[in-house]
Design an enzyme around this catalytic site. Structure first.
Site, PDB file in Angstrom:
ATOM      1  CB  SER A 373      -0.931  -0.003   1.219  1.00 40.91           C
ATOM      2  OG  SER A 373      -1.833  -1.083   1.156  1.00 40.91           O
ATOM      3  CG  HIS A 436      -2.726   2.570   3.830  1.00 41.43           C
ATOM      4  ND1 HIS A 436      -2.295   1.625   4.738  1.00 41.43           N
ATOM      5  CD2 HIS A 436      -3.491   1.898   2.927  1.00 41.43           C
ATOM      6  CE1 HIS A 436      -2.794   0.449   4.416  1.00 41.43           C
ATOM      7  NE2 HIS A 436      -3.522   0.579   3.319  1.00 41.43           N
TER       8      HIS A 436
END
Length: 489
Positions: A373, A436
């Protein structure tokens, strides 16, 4: 695939044999004040065509389109959309001609096709609603172009600018009847042909041109034609309009987007290995022990094993996790790599991966880290910043759709990440979501600079050095922070 004019040089003699060029120049000279057209001489137009001065040519096309559509918001940045529209509806549907602009770009067309489009736009401009009011004060004689004279066979000659002499294509049969009278005042210009092709008629000329075009297309690889169309569509999604022209001039499919493809295959292969080969009851979500005991995942108490700061991207939490990252980086990463090439996309991707693990080690040390991610969000962050900064230069509908798409993907993926972090595996280690955020920030800084500088070298862009310095400061701080924690533990 048509021939790129940049690869085919024309001589002055060839240009001066095209009757459309003096017709265009005469039109612009005659209606310059009425239609607010640029002031230039025929030599300027020929020089622009020979030198591929697209700024000059696109400005002329833009002003003609403004009159055709009666709109002042048509600019050199968005004119191509309106040009495609008028070519489709007027040239193709109404005139019944083959649309030479369909599926391609103006700058990729042969030079004579560009001249034909310009000449057609002058005709379309005369049919606009404001023409009567704008030319009503002009004298009828000024709108009429009479032939210079006729020879003994009744062939008429036309004289432009005191320097261009053209002879009509075919001669009438010798008879006792007088030749046709000059064109009436309502006729702007007669159909002329270049002097060196006097012995061929118009129909034969058109058939030969169509045949040559078909042979040219047939001689080209179908993959190359598909590649050109792909670049046109990708440029609309990846670049602002003022940079698409430069991109299309040098666009190619070499090298292919290998980085994203290889990294995606590696991630999928690792997931299949752990899901199938490792002992567990099911593999929709990998067990906690498999993830924490893997030599690839990042765990804070094993930070001395430095490879984990990068290798964690190969391991994923479950089917939803791996599919989400693969879809995101393939859908977004492949077009980005086609435009910016693998070394730039790889730099942004790895900056997000490393930044994600370092940030997780500082702000969420109690959780382990798996998944790509960080890299995927770095690509999305760089693309998102380009959409925001260049929103005015993009087609508004595309810009809004892109922002909605990015926000939807981020909200969905972050929702799953927060769910994995706070609502499952309460008794064991949870999967961190900090990567993230850190990956997105890396993309919005380094990624934005890299993806907005495709037409120049990064080392000459001061923004790149500022972002790189900021990234290195954060990197060094995180490294020393981890060293200190390791020594103190």
């Amino acid at each position: 695939m048509t021939e790129n004019p940049s690869e085919c040089r024309y001589s002055v003699e060839e240009l001066r044999s095209w009757w459309e060029i003096p017709a265009i120049a005469h039109f612009c000279s005659l209606f310059r004040e009425a239609f607010k057209l640029p002031d230039f001489e025929i030599e300027d137009l020929e020089g622009a065509l020979l030198g591929e001065n697209w700024n000059f040519l696109e400005d002329l096309i833009t002003r003609l389109l403004q009159g055709c559509y009666q709109r002042t918001d048509i600019t050199s940045l968005n004119f191509h959309t309106y040009l495609e529209d008028i070519m489709e509806h007027r040239w193709d549907h109404e005139d019944g001609k083959k649309n030479i602009l369909k599926g391609t770009h103006l700058r990729i067309l042969p030079l004579y096709s560009v001249v034909q489009i310009l000449h057609s736009l002058t005709n379309y401009r005369l049919e606009a609603a404001d023409v009567f009011d704008l030319v009503k004060d002009l004298e009828a004689d000024s709108l009429r172009l009479d032939p210079l004279g006729e020879d003994s066979k009744g062939i008429r000659y036309w004289y432009f600018y005191g320097t261009r002499l053209y002879k009509e294509d075919s001669a009438p049969a010798v008879s006792t009847t007088p030749p046709d009278p000059p064109p009436p005042p309502s006729t702007f210009l007669p159909e002329l042909r270049k002097e060196k092709d006097l012995k061929t008629n118009n129909s034969e000329e058109e058939e030969e041109e169509e045949k040559e075009e078909e042979e040219g297309e047939g001689g080209k690889c179908q993959a190359c034609t598909w590649c050109d169309r792909m670049h046109i569509h990708i440029s609309k999604w990846m670049l602002p309009e003022d940079l698409r022209e430069k991109y299309l001039e040098r666009a190619n499919c070499i090298p292919p987007p290998l980085f994203i493809l290889l990294i995606s295959i590696a991630e999928l292969g690792v997931f299949i290995y752990y899901a199938v080969m490792m002992p567990q009851k099911q593999w929709l979500t990998l067990s906690n022990d498999v993830l924490t005991n893997s030599s690839l995942s990042f765990v804070s108490n094993k930070r001395r094993e430095a490879w984990r700061f990068v290798s964690y991207m190969l391991l994923h939490d479950g089917v939803q996790h791996i599919l989400g990252n693969l879809v995101l980086q393939l859908v977004l990463g492949i077009p980005l790599e086609i435009v910016h090439k693998g070394h730039r996309v790889g730099m942004v991707y790895l900056a997000g991966v490393i930044g994600g693990s370092l940030a997780s080690s500082i702000f969420d040390p109690g959780s382990f880290l798996v998944g790509a991610s960080g890299g995927a969000y770095a690509l999305m962050g760089g693309y998102f910043m380009n959409v925001l900064v260049n929103f005015k230069d993009m087609i508004p509908l595309f810009g809004i759709f892109r922002i909605i798409f990015i926000v939807t993907v981020v909200a969905t993926d972050m929702g799953f990440a927060l769910y994995r972090r706070f609502f499952i595996r309460a008794q064991g280690n949870s999967v961190s979501f900090v990567a993230h955020i850190a990956g997105g920030l890396a993309g919005m800084t380094i990624g934005y600079v890299v993806f907005s500088s495709f037409d120049q070298r990064l080392i000459k862009d001061p923004r790149f050095w500022v972002c790189l310095a900021a990234y290195l400061v954060c990197f060094m701080f995180a490294v020393f922070f981890n060293i200190y924690l390791q020594l103190s533990s």
